[in-house]
Scaffold this motif. Sequence first.
Motif, short mmCIF file in Angstrom:
data_model
loop_
_atom_site.label_atom_id
_atom_site.label_comp_id
_atom_site.label_asym_id
_atom_site.label_seq_id
_atom_site.Cartn_x
_atom_site.Cartn_y
_atom_site.Cartn_z
N SER A 276 1.46 -1.54 -0.48
CA SER A 276 0.15 0.15 0.18
C SER A 276 0.67 0.88 0.30
O SER A 276 2.33 1.49 0.77
N LEU A 277 0.53 2.40 -0.64
CA LEU A 277 1.02 3.92 -1.04
C LEU A 277 0.26 4.77 0.50
O LEU A 277 -0.88 5.50 -0.56
N LEU A 278 0.59 5.27 0.46
CA LEU A 278 0.24 6.23 1.87
C LEU A 278 0.66 7.40 1.17
O LEU A 278 2.01 8.10 0.86
N TYR A 279 -0.09 8.16 0.59
CA TYR A 279 0.76 9.52 0.20
C TYR A 279 -0.23 10.96 1.03
O TYR A 279 -1.01 11.00 0.91
N ILE A 280 0.74 11.58 1.59
CA ILE A 280 0.68 12.65 2.51
C ILE A 280 0.07 14.25 1.97
O ILE A 280 2.14 14.23 1.12
N ASP A 281 -0.88 15.05 2.64
CA ASP A 281 -0.06 16.63 2.58
C ASP A 281 -0.27 16.88 3.85
O ASP A 281 -1.16 17.02 4.00
N VAL A 282 0.29 18.42 4.53
CA VAL A 282 0.35 18.52 5.44
C VAL A 282 -1.09 19.86 4.97
O VAL A 282 -1.00 20.98 4.45
N LYS B 199 10.03 19.42 10.23
CA LYS B 199 10.65 18.69 10.58
C LYS B 199 10.02 17.44 11.62
O LYS B 199 10.27 16.04 11.91
N ALA B 200 9.35 18.34 12.50
CA ALA B 200 8.61 17.54 13.69
C ALA B 200 7.35 16.52 12.96
O ALA B 200 7.41 15.50 13.08
N VAL B 201 6.56 17.08 11.71
CA VAL B 201 6.00 15.59 11.16
C VAL B 201 6.52 14.53 10.35
O VAL B 201 5.79 13.81 10.51
N GLY B 202 7.45 15.03 10.03
CA GLY B 202 8.78 13.28 9.14
C GLY B 202 8.90 12.72 10.34
O GLY B 202 8.78 11.49 10.51
N GLU B 203 9.11 13.67 11.12
CA GLU B 203 10.36 12.86 12.80
C GLU B 203 8.81 11.56 13.39
O GLU B 203 8.85 10.57 13.51
N ARG B 204 7.62 12.38 13.09
CA ARG B 204 6.76 11.75 13.77
C ARG B 204 6.03 10.53 12.40
O ARG B 204 5.38 9.48 13.02
N ILE B 205 6.18 10.95 11.15
CA ILE B 205 5.52 10.26 10.49
C ILE B 205 6.85 8.65 11.00
O ILE B 205 6.35 7.81 10.99
N LYS B 206 8.28 9.14 10.84
CA LYS B 206 9.40 8.18 10.96
C LYS B 206 9.07 6.93 12.12
O LYS B 206 8.73 5.90 12.67
N LYS B 207 8.58 7.93 13.25
CA LYS B 207 8.78 7.04 14.41
C LYS B 207 7.33 5.85 14.17
O LYS B 207 6.94 5.43 15.37
N ASN B 208 6.35 6.73 14.06
CA ASN B 208 5.00 6.07 14.04
C ASN B 208 4.61 4.72 12.77
O ASN B 208 3.63 4.37 12.50
N CYS B 209 5.81 4.63 11.84
CA CYS B 209 5.91 3.78 10.47
C CYS B 209 6.30 2.13 11.21
O CYS B 209 7.29 2.04 12.24
N ARG B 210 6.55 1.09 10.83
CA ARG B 210 7.66 0.04 10.80
C ARG B 210 8.49 -0.12 10.49
O ARG B 210 9.16 0.53 9.67
N ALA B 211 9.54 -0.64 11.03
CA ALA B 211 10.90 -1.01 10.57
C ALA B 211 11.08 -1.36 9.27
O ALA B 211 11.83 -0.72 8.73
N THR B 212 9.61 -2.00 9.01
CA THR B 212 9.86 -2.59 7.61
C THR B 212 9.52 -1.81 6.31
O THR B 212 9.83 -1.98 4.92
N ASP B 213 8.54 -0.67 7.07
CA ASP B 213 8.17 0.83 5.78
C ASP B 213 9.57 1.54 5.52
O ASP B 213 10.21 1.93 5.89
N SER B 214 9.12 2.56 4.13
CA SER B 214 10.09 3.08 3.72
C SER B 214 8.56 4.56 3.89
O SER B 214 7.49 4.62 3.06
N ALA B 215 9.57 5.56 4.55
CA ALA B 215 8.98 6.35 4.57
C ALA B 215 9.49 7.89 4.06
O ALA B 215 11.15 7.67 3.82
N ALA B 216 9.22 9.19 3.50
CA ALA B 216 9.83 9.85 2.55
C ALA B 216 8.87 11.18 2.60
O ALA B 216 8.41 11.16 2.69
N ARG B 217 10.46 11.89 2.18
CA ARG B 217 9.32 13.09 2.15
C ARG B 217 9.59 14.15 0.37
O ARG B 217 10.68 13.56 -0.07
N PHE B 218 8.46 13.73 -0.27
CA PHE B 218 8.78 14.10 -1.66
C PHE B 218 8.62 15.87 -2.32
O PHE B 218 8.97 15.25 -3.56
N GLY B 219 9.30 16.25 -1.69
CA GLY B 219 9.38 17.87 -1.39
C GLY B 219 8.15 18.14 -1.01
O GLY B 219 7.00 17.80 -0.87
N GLY B 220 8.51 20.37 -0.57
CA GLY B 220 7.55 20.81 0.14
C GLY B 220 7.22 20.15 1.56
O GLY B 220 7.81 19.93 1.88
#
Length: 586
Positions: free
Chosen positions: A179-185, A205-226
């Motif tokens: 599954s792919l989650l596409y996220i916009d602030v 930066k805070a949003v990125g940290e919270r996203i990473k903290k609440n993902c599984r170790a096997t998940d891949s979280a990225a900032r796509f830009g903006g």
Amino acid sequence: MITGNDFSKQTNILLVVDDSASDRELFCQLISRSRSSAFQILQASSCEQALTMLEDIVPVCCLVDYQLPADNGLDFLKAIRRMECGDSVPVVIMTGEGDEKVAVEMMRNGAQDYLVKNEMTAENLIHSITNAIHTCELQNKLRHLAHYDNLTGLLNRSLFMDRLQSTIDHCDRYSHSCSLLYIDVDNFKLINDQYGHDAGDVLLKAVGERIKKNCRATDSAARFGGDEFVILLDRIDEINTDATAEKILRKVSEPVFLESHSIHVSLSIGIAHYPDTAASIHELLKQSDEAMYRAKKTGKARYFQFSEEQKQQWERRNYLETILPDAITNNELLLAYQPIISAKDESLHSLEVLVRWSPENYNVSAAEIVEMVERLGLFDPFHLWLINAALYQLYQWQIVNPDLNICLNIPANQCHSDLVVDCLRKAMSQYGIRPDQIELEITETTLMKHPTLSTKLLKSMQNEGVRIAVDDFGAGYSSMSYLTTLPLNTLKIDQKFFIDMEKDIRNRKVVEAVTALGHSLGLKVVAEGVETEAQYYMARDIGCDFIQGYYFDKPHLGCNDWREFYQQCSSISVPLGKVSDKINVV
């Protein structure tokens, strides 16, 4: 030298890999002579032994003999780079005399330096080790910059796309799903504008940290830009995907403190699944992106699943967007015309030109055509076709009545286009159309987007005799000052005021005020969307100059005999709707 399990606690270990015990002892002696050296040395006599040690330690550097029993230094180098710690371990290759070409090849495959054994001294050995450590650190920093977002520390687009491709390949091979989650602030631009870009960076930066903290170790979280983020969830079903989205929405919504301000953050999340709805990476990204925009449109601070229904709509739009360019080129689009009637005597004043397209098995609205033209960047070919087709039709109708007028709609991104203006001039000249027979309709919100350029080009057209109308007035949020600064001849009041005018006296007051304002500025006023007899008489009594709407007629395609069509439109003395059964209604 350290022995036993003590090495697992050391952080300054130097691993020497050589099958010759005497050579290993020589290296230890050379290193111990240097006062600047503080290494703890660990020895291995084979690749196999060294790789086993590397499961428990991460040395500051490895000295590796190229010629080893069973394997060579290149095999060891490839093996170490496949390990979890591989990229962070510097490697110095030791070769015999005349093996420089081999050593250079090793460096191309990931070694940081090499030494010739017969030329080795304590000084150049320490220098080589130090150089390898610094080089490896620099390479890792560059690798991090190339693969990770500098602000949030999440994956960047490049590395994420590599991960996504690998995951898709794995799903195909083993019949898994992802599954792919596409996220916009939500409202990020407003936050950025109010508190500044530095505060915006803190928030991201805070949003990125919270996203990473609440993902599984096997998940891949990225900032796509903006302010856009994505999360790839491998081997997961829809229920757990929803749970992940809900968790991220909840955790990210906690306030972010910016100096003395507490900012409440919310996200809009779009979800798509492979291979359930998407059949490729491109589709997965597009579908999750579209689902995210649907989440925004339905209220923000929520997630939305790309559904089978949406997939059908998406496939329909993709198909139409694929064939639209050829439809424009091959003249497959059609023009429809809706009459604009004089409120004074119900005579035909002009015809508004509207675009219609009916590909086989599809019904396409005019608004949808305009949206696709904008999305695909087809402004130039579309408007070249529109202007030439409309003016050629007007040229034909002039045989019956040389004073017929037409109204052309020009969208937001083209009202300031030199191409549209040049095309209009050429078409008027080619077909012998007088400028005063043409009225360009510009929407109110259009004028807000490009006020300076729009005003300049519209004034040049008005100076040549072309009339300018502002369409859907009252539907947007423009300033009244535009009515005095823009070159206008006609004001078209949005239909929403007339639809509710019979029930809401306030709508009538608005129409009265706008009509009086338009007349005071020397503008003609058109009532749009008039559908009933009562609305018609109210608009006429208020003082609107012209009437347009279903009460008189719907837009029609020209019939096979254009003279019959025009005569029907121009010779009536009763509402056009009473002869509409003689014309194909679209």
